[in-house]
Design a protein around this motif. Structure first.
Motif, PDB file in Angstrom:
ATOM      1  N   HIS A  61       0.796  -1.098   0.219  1.00  0.00           N
ATOM      2  CA  HIS A  61       0.042   0.092  -0.046  1.00  0.00           C
ATOM      3  C   HIS A  61       1.001   1.070  -0.001  1.00  0.00           C
ATOM      4  N   LEU A  62       1.951   1.254   0.638  1.00  0.00           N
ATOM      5  CA  LEU A  62       2.829   2.545   1.031  1.00  0.00           C
ATOM      6  C   LEU A  62       3.439   2.684  -0.529  1.00  0.00           C
ATOM      7  N   GLN A  63       4.007   1.366  -1.028  1.00  0.00           N
ATOM      8  CA  GLN A  63       4.707   1.525  -2.415  1.00  0.00           C
ATOM      9  C   GLN A  63       3.654   2.151  -3.428  1.00  0.00           C
ATOM     10  N   SER A  64       2.360   1.895  -3.254  1.00  0.00           N
ATOM     11  CA  SER A  64       1.526   2.553  -4.516  1.00  0.00           C
ATOM     12  C   SER A  64       1.103   3.762  -4.317  1.00  0.00           C
ATOM     13  N   ASN A  65       0.973   4.143  -2.713  1.00  0.00           N
ATOM     14  CA  ASN A  65       0.711   5.663  -2.605  1.00  0.00           C
ATOM     15  C   ASN A  65       2.065   6.436  -3.075  1.00  0.00           C
ATOM     16  N   ALA A  66       3.030   5.953  -2.747  1.00  0.00           N
ATOM     17  CA  ALA A  66       4.430   6.535  -3.361  1.00  0.00           C
ATOM     18  C   ALA A  66       4.445   6.656  -4.724  1.00  0.00           C
ATOM     19  N   ALA A  67       4.210   5.604  -5.305  1.00  0.00           N
ATOM     20  CA  ALA A  67       4.207   5.309  -6.925  1.00  0.00           C
ATOM     21  C   ALA A  67       3.150   6.570  -7.301  1.00  0.00           C
ATOM     22  N   MET A  68       1.933   6.800  -6.760  1.00  0.00           N
ATOM     23  CA  MET A  68       0.828   7.595  -7.116  1.00  0.00           C
ATOM     24  C   MET A  68       1.544   9.219  -7.149  1.00  0.00           C
ATOM     25  N   LEU A  69       2.193   9.367  -5.875  1.00  0.00           N
ATOM     26  CA  LEU A  69       2.666  10.772  -5.643  1.00  0.00           C
ATOM     27  C   LEU A  69       3.920  10.997  -6.600  1.00  0.00           C
ATOM     28  N   ASP A  70       4.831  10.243  -6.846  1.00  0.00           N
ATOM     29  CA  ASP A  70       5.882  10.256  -7.785  1.00  0.00           C
ATOM     30  C   ASP A  70       5.335  10.531  -9.452  1.00  0.00           C
ATOM     31  N   GLU A  71       4.250  10.011  -9.748  1.00  0.00           N
ATOM     32  CA  GLU A  71       3.719  10.214 -11.140  1.00  0.00           C
ATOM     33  C   GLU A  71       3.105  11.504 -11.307  1.00  0.00           C
ATOM     34  N   GLY A  72       2.821  12.210 -10.045  1.00  0.00           N
ATOM     35  CA  GLY A  72       1.970  13.302 -10.004  1.00  0.00           C
ATOM     36  C   GLY A  72       0.530  13.071 -10.051  1.00  0.00           C
ATOM     37  N   ILE A  73      -0.193  13.783  -8.987  1.00  0.00           N
ATOM     38  CA  ILE A  73      -1.495  13.460  -8.849  1.00  0.00           C
ATOM     39  C   ILE A  73      -2.363  14.645  -9.061  1.00  0.00           C
ATOM     40  N   THR A  74      -2.954  14.548  -9.860  1.00  0.00           N
ATOM     41  CA  THR A  74      -4.170  15.609 -10.336  1.00  0.00           C
ATOM     42  C   THR A  74      -5.370  15.384 -10.187  1.00  0.00           C
ATOM     43  N   VAL A  75      -6.083  16.386  -9.680  1.00  0.00           N
ATOM     44  CA  VAL A  75      -7.645  16.198  -9.471  1.00  0.00           C
ATOM     45  C   VAL A  75      -8.276  17.374 -10.142  1.00  0.00           C
ATOM     46  N   ALA A  76      -9.378  16.786 -10.947  1.00  0.00           N
ATOM     47  CA  ALA A  76     -10.163  17.724 -11.763  1.00  0.00           C
ATOM     48  C   ALA A  76     -10.407  19.159 -11.025  1.00  0.00           C
ATOM     49  N   GLU A  77     -10.289  20.092 -11.682  1.00  0.00           N
ATOM     50  CA  GLU A  77     -10.835  21.463 -11.082  1.00  0.00           C
ATOM     51  C   GLU A  77     -12.225  21.220 -10.770  1.00  0.00           C
ATOM     52  N   ALA A  78     -13.099  20.659 -11.505  1.00  0.00           N
ATOM     53  CA  ALA A  78     -14.573  20.705 -10.721  1.00  0.00           C
ATOM     54  C   ALA A  78     -14.697  19.815  -9.779  1.00  0.00           C
ATOM     55  N   THR A  79     -13.934  18.830  -9.495  1.00  0.00           N
ATOM     56  CA  THR A  79     -13.768  17.908  -8.308  1.00  0.00           C
ATOM     57  C   THR A  79     -13.287  18.721  -7.027  1.00  0.00           C
ATOM     58  N   MET A  80     -12.325  19.445  -7.079  1.00  0.00           N
ATOM     59  CA  MET A  80     -11.665  20.142  -6.121  1.00  0.00           C
ATOM     60  C   MET A  80     -12.628  21.340  -5.619  1.00  0.00           C
ATOM     61  N   ASP A  81     -13.518  21.848  -6.514  1.00  0.00           N
ATOM     62  CA  ASP A  81     -14.269  23.013  -6.148  1.00  0.00           C
ATOM     63  C   ASP A  81     -15.558  22.273  -5.634  1.00  0.00           C
ATOM     64  N   ALA A  82     -15.933  21.252  -5.956  1.00  0.00           N
ATOM     65  CA  ALA A  82     -17.118  20.471  -5.247  1.00  0.00           C
ATOM     66  C   ALA A  82     -16.935  20.070  -4.069  1.00  0.00           C
ATOM     67  N   LEU A  83     -15.635  19.601  -3.854  1.00  0.00           N
ATOM     68  CA  LEU A  83     -15.424  19.045  -2.453  1.00  0.00           C
ATOM     69  C   LEU A  83     -15.140  20.282  -1.555  1.00  0.00           C
ATOM     70  N   VAL A  84     -14.734  21.329  -1.892  1.00  0.00           N
ATOM     71  CA  VAL A  84     -14.600  22.436  -1.257  1.00  0.00           C
ATOM     72  C   VAL A  84     -15.858  22.875  -0.702  1.00  0.00           C
ATOM     73  N   GLN A  85     -16.682  23.159  -1.826  1.00  0.00           N
ATOM     74  CA  GLN A  85     -18.184  23.703  -1.671  1.00  0.00           C
ATOM     75  C   GLN A  85     -18.714  22.802  -0.854  1.00  0.00           C
ATOM     76  N   ARG A  86     -19.016  21.557  -0.839  1.00  0.00           N
ATOM     77  CA  ARG A  86     -19.852  20.623  -0.046  1.00  0.00           C
ATOM     78  C   ARG A  86     -19.259  20.735   1.358  1.00  0.00           C
ATOM     79  N   PHE A  87     -18.136  20.853   1.602  1.00  0.00           N
ATOM     80  CA  PHE A  87     -17.616  20.696   2.998  1.00  0.00           C
ATOM     81  C   PHE A  87     -18.029  22.242   3.462  1.00  0.00           C
ATOM     82  N   SER A  88     -17.818  23.137   2.708  1.00  0.00           N
ATOM     83  CA  SER A  88     -18.126  24.386   3.384  1.00  0.00           C
ATOM     84  C   SER A  88     -19.788  24.375   3.670  1.00  0.00           C
ATOM     85  N   ASP A  89     -20.541  23.992   2.845  1.00  0.00           N
ATOM     86  CA  ASP A  89     -22.085  23.932   2.879  1.00  0.00           C
ATOM     87  C   ASP A  89     -22.793  23.131   4.217  1.00  0.00           C
TER      88      ASP A  89
END
Length: 298
Positions: A261-289
């Motif tokens: 699991h640790l190796q998988s997470n590290a590889a994910m980070l090394d590859e570069g993790i991006t989250v769609a802007e719409a997803t980021m905005d929705a997560l922030v807005q839902r938490f705020s609401d």
């Protein structure tokens, strides 16, 4: 693994660290811990975070990777009564004795970071445990001092200007640190260490994995009711991407007993993790609401 400076300390830490509570609370043979920790170091995970109150975690670290001490930044925590110690929590003597015990168990002369572990504002204001921590730093037992905790106590610790680092809870289901805490820590030049960066992995699960995770799961269910999000078919990637999208985060520690699991997470980070802007905005807005009354979970 990418490394960054931990705030103004100058310590170079891997963006992904390993939290060592689980190795002290889960029955594990020393050989399994040795494989886990040496495997972590081998892939460049160089930030190890433990505590005096994490069962036999410190002892296992000492037994398995003390011989590689120059290869990792070592953080521990003090303040609680642990390991059969006879005394009262949150006294100067307990802090002093706890630090000495940690060094002995970790088989090292010093730690890079010693943190007060989730004590209250009242304890912080008394000053004696802080004085004991600073004396340990002045004696060379720790290079830097930090505070590990949340909510009002975390803000007090940041505002005090005493500590060089803050360890605090932050994830897609625990976003309160965005409401001033991150900015205050950054203004002080503090290193920011995130605990529980994937929110106990609750997103997408049918039920909580433990009673402890229930509040996280309740928040997930409330937020998920707003509709599906792009990327949530891989919830761990989405959760990690959300946390690491915040520039204030220096390193995030994931607790695990599973090297794969640790190796998988590290590889994910090394590859570069991006989250769609719409997803980021929705997560922030839902938490705020939904989360006006949601506090950081300790």
């Amino acid at each position: 693994m990418e490394t960054v400076a931990l705030g103004s300390t100058g310590i170079q830490v891997s963006r992904l660290g390993i939290g060592l509570s689980e190795i002290g609370s889960t029955p594990m043979e020393a050989a399994a811990v040795e494989s886990l920790l040496n495997g972590a170091l081998d892939i460049g995970v160089n930030f190890l975070d433990t505590a005096a109150c994490y069962g036999n975690s410190e002892e296992l670290v000492g037994k398995t990777v003390a011989h590689r001490r120059s290869e990792y930044a070592l953080a521990s925590k003090c303040g609680h009564v642990a390991g059969g110690y006879q005394g009262e929590a949150w006294t100067a003597q307990t802090v002093t004795d706890s630090i000495d015990r940690s060094l002995r168990l970790l088989q090292t002369d010093y730690v890079d970071l010693m943190q007060l572990h989730s004590c209250s504002v009242e304890i912080l204001e008394q000053g004696d445990v802080i004085d004991a921590l600073l004396k340990a730093r002045d004696a060379g037992k720790t290079r830097f001092v930090g505070y590990s905790g949340d909510n009002e106590a975390a803000m007090w610790a940041v505002a005090s200007g005493i500590f060089q680092t803050l360890q605090t809870s932050f994830s897609l289901v625990d976003q309160k640190a965005r409401d001033g805490l991150f900015a205050a820590a950054e203004a002080q030049g503090m290193g920011v260490i995130i605990k529980r960066p994937i929110g106990n992995g609750v997103w997408g699960r049918a039920q909580a994995s433990s009673p402890y995770a229930q509040q996280y799961h309740d928040r997930f269910r409330a937020m998920a009711a707003g509709g599906r999000l792009e990327g949530e078919d891989d919830p761990i990637r989405m959760a990690m991407g959300f946390t690491f999208a915040h520039a204030e985060v220096d390193t995030a520690i994931v607790g695990t007993t599973n090297l794969r699991h640790l190796q998988s997470n590290a590889a994910m980070l090394d590859e570069g993790i991006t989250v769609a802007e719409a997803t980021m905005d929705a997560l922030v807005q839902r938490f705020s609401d939904l989360g006006e009354e949601w506090r950081q979970l300790t």
